[in-house]
Design a protein around this motif. Structure first.
Motif, PDB file in Angstrom:
ATOM      1  N   THR A 190       0.855  -1.189   0.000  1.00  0.00           N
ATOM      2  CA  THR A 190       0.000   0.000   0.000  1.00  0.00           C
ATOM      3  C   THR A 190       0.889   1.236   0.000  1.00  0.00           C
ATOM      4  O   THR A 190       1.728   1.405   0.896  1.00  0.00           O
ATOM      5  N   LEU A 191       0.749   2.053  -1.029  1.00  0.00           N
ATOM      6  CA  LEU A 191       1.521   3.293  -1.127  1.00  0.00           C
ATOM      7  C   LEU A 191       0.684   4.430  -0.551  1.00  0.00           C
ATOM      8  O   LEU A 191      -0.470   4.622  -0.946  1.00  0.00           O
ATOM      9  N   ARG A 192       1.236   5.170   0.362  1.00  0.00           N
ATOM     10  CA  ARG A 192       0.482   6.220   1.048  1.00  0.00           C
ATOM     11  C   ARG A 192       0.904   7.604   0.544  1.00  0.00           C
ATOM     12  O   ARG A 192       2.071   7.836   0.241  1.00  0.00           O
ATOM     13  N   ASP A 193      -0.083   8.483   0.474  1.00  0.00           N
ATOM     14  CA  ASP A 193       0.147   9.865   0.024  1.00  0.00           C
ATOM     15  C   ASP A 193       0.917   9.897  -1.299  1.00  0.00           C
ATOM     16  O   ASP A 193       1.939  10.579  -1.439  1.00  0.00           O
ATOM     17  N   LEU A 194       0.406   9.156  -2.252  1.00  0.00           N
ATOM     18  CA  LEU A 194       1.063   9.052  -3.554  1.00  0.00           C
ATOM     19  C   LEU A 194       0.593  10.174  -4.474  1.00  0.00           C
ATOM     20  O   LEU A 194      -0.604  10.377  -4.674  1.00  0.00           O
ATOM     21  N   GLN A 195       1.551  10.888  -5.027  1.00  0.00           N
ATOM     22  CA  GLN A 195       1.250  11.960  -5.969  1.00  0.00           C
ATOM     23  C   GLN A 195       1.036  11.364  -7.351  1.00  0.00           C
ATOM     24  O   GLN A 195       1.949  10.770  -7.940  1.00  0.00           O
ATOM     25  N   CYS A 196      -0.182  11.462  -7.894  1.00  0.00           N
ATOM     26  CA  CYS A 196      -0.549  10.816  -9.154  1.00  0.00           C
ATOM     27  C   CYS A 196      -0.851  11.855 -10.230  1.00  0.00           C
ATOM     28  O   CYS A 196      -1.468  12.891  -9.946  1.00  0.00           O
ATOM     29  N   PRO A 197      -0.483  11.597 -11.473  1.00  0.00           N
ATOM     30  CA  PRO A 197      -0.836  12.507 -12.567  1.00  0.00           C
ATOM     31  C   PRO A 197      -2.354  12.562 -12.757  1.00  0.00           C
ATOM     32  O   PRO A 197      -3.047  11.563 -12.579  1.00  0.00           O
ATOM     33  N   VAL A 198      -2.844  13.714 -13.144  1.00  0.00           N
ATOM     34  CA  VAL A 198      -4.252  13.852 -13.513  1.00  0.00           C
ATOM     35  C   VAL A 198      -4.381  13.465 -14.988  1.00  0.00           C
ATOM     36  O   VAL A 198      -3.638  13.960 -15.839  1.00  0.00           O
ATOM     37  N   LEU A 199      -5.307  12.536 -15.278  1.00  0.00           N
ATOM     38  CA  LEU A 199      -5.474  12.028 -16.644  1.00  0.00           C
ATOM     39  C   LEU A 199      -6.911  12.236 -17.111  1.00  0.00           C
ATOM     40  O   LEU A 199      -7.846  12.185 -16.314  1.00  0.00           O
ATOM     41  N   GLN A 200      -7.052  12.435 -18.411  1.00  0.00           N
ATOM     42  CA  GLN A 200      -8.361  12.445 -19.057  1.00  0.00           C
ATOM     43  C   GLN A 200      -8.315  11.454 -20.209  1.00  0.00           C
ATOM     44  O   GLN A 200      -7.428  11.528 -21.063  1.00  0.00           O
ATOM     45  N   SER A 201      -9.262  10.532 -20.232  1.00  0.00           N
ATOM     46  CA  SER A 201      -9.198   9.426 -21.178  1.00  0.00           C
ATOM     47  C   SER A 201      -9.143   9.885 -22.634  1.00  0.00           C
ATOM     48  O   SER A 201      -8.512   9.233 -23.473  1.00  0.00           O
TER      49      SER A 201
END
Length: 340
Positions: A190-201
């Protein structure tokens, strides 16, 4: 929905990105998975998830077994008993250096990545064709080569396609050799406080200050799988990478990695189950499924020659969106054909 493709080529890599929908009649997702045969690592990442569903966990635990046979003579793979017992279709493909190729006396072709001085050759043997022509001169020549002229031995990984025959047949058939049964290694975290890219399909190339591109996501996933620091801290001398923008921090993300020899049919089941992940409303807007092939495999997709001396990459990644759209990213090294 039409399928769109975009290529990025560097001196060492070729990356193909395309988008489609799982419900689209011309979607290629199943074909691409089924024709990438030699898979050693499968990973999926689910943002906004702390506990894996029972269905996914069961699939992960059922990805094996596979078998390791040490010093197996090559002639065993062309015997009538072996072909009748195990082979329904397929080829035996050998990637040989120049000296070994000449010593076998077999017909092949130069590797397309040999350059001016040909140092590697590819030999392809249609096993089903041999099984129907055991009295032919061709079979006699190949059998003589493998048994007498150049009796090659290799270490093999074998995996079992379910065809109605018990898996125990594999162990008993090779009982005269050193055979071991293995289960894939499973890593859950489990990865906590993960910064993820915002994506649009619908935005494969991203949109300025709105969403990230497929290429940016591909690089980000590599950093996540490598457990790299994504914050670009000034005192971090190992990684200067940072998450592409725009991004969002998720409290939890579930990462599962399976390592071994994994059949395409097992990956198809995982992909199908991840598509069903969004049957009920979820916080996550997307999930990913990433598959890496063996670096020293003689082929990448289907029978496409794969070269590994300059990296050996051949891999693909699905980004699965909650509306059943998907991005498909395929990457190979410098000594490979363009992905299909």
């Amino acid at each position: 929905m039409a399928t769109l493709r975009r290529l990025r080529e560097t001196p060492r890599h070729l990356l193909v990105c395309e988008k489609s929908n799982f419900g689209h009649d011309k979607s290629r997702h199943r074909h691409l998975v089924e024709t990438h045969y030699h898979n050693y690592r499968v990973s999926f990442l689910i943002p906004e998830c702390g506990i894996l569903s029972k269905e996914l966990k069961n699939l992960v635990m059922e990805t094996g077994p596979y078998y390791f046979v040490k010093n197996l003579p090559l002639h065993e793979l062309i015997s009538q008993e072996f072909i009748n017992t195990f082979v329904k279709k397929g080829k035996l493909i050998l990637s040989l250096d120049k000296d070994t190729y000449e010593e076998t006396g077999l017909q092949g072709r130069p590797s397309q990545y040999s350059g001016r001085k040909i140092m590697k050759f590819i030999v392809s043997i249609d096993l089903m064709d041999l099984s129907f022509n055991l009295d032919s001169k061709k079979y006699e020549r190949i059998s003589w080569s493998f048994r007498e002229k150049k009796p090659l031995k290799f270490d093999f990984l074998l995996a079992w396609h379910h065809t109605g025959i018990e898996e125990s047949v594999m162990m008993s058939y090779f009982s005269n050799y050193q055979i071991q049964e293995h289960q894939p290694k499973v890593s859950l975290s489990t990865l906590r406080d993960l910064q993820c890219p915002v994506l649009q399909s619908g935005e494969l190339q991203g949109a300025l200050e709105v969403s990230c591109s497929a290429l940016e996501l591909f690089d980000w996933l590599g950093a996540v799988f490598s457990n790299a620091n994504l914050n670009n801290e000034p005192n971090d001398f190992i990684s200067t990478y940072c998450c592409p923008q725009p991004s969002a921090v998720v409290a939890k993300a579930y990462l599962c990695t399976v390592t071994g020899f994994i059949l395409p049919e097992k990956i198809c089941l995982l992909l199908e189950q991840l598509c069903h992940y969004f049957d009920e409303p979820k916080l996550a807007p997307w999930v990913t499924l990433s598959v890496q092939g063996f670096a020293d495999s003689p082929v990448s997709w289907r029978e496409n020659e794969h070269g590994f001396r300059k990296g050996g990459e051949h891999l693909y990644n699905f980004v699965i969106f909650n509306n059943q759209d998907y991005w498909l990213q395929m990457a190979v090294g410098a000594n490979d054909d363009c992905p299909p």
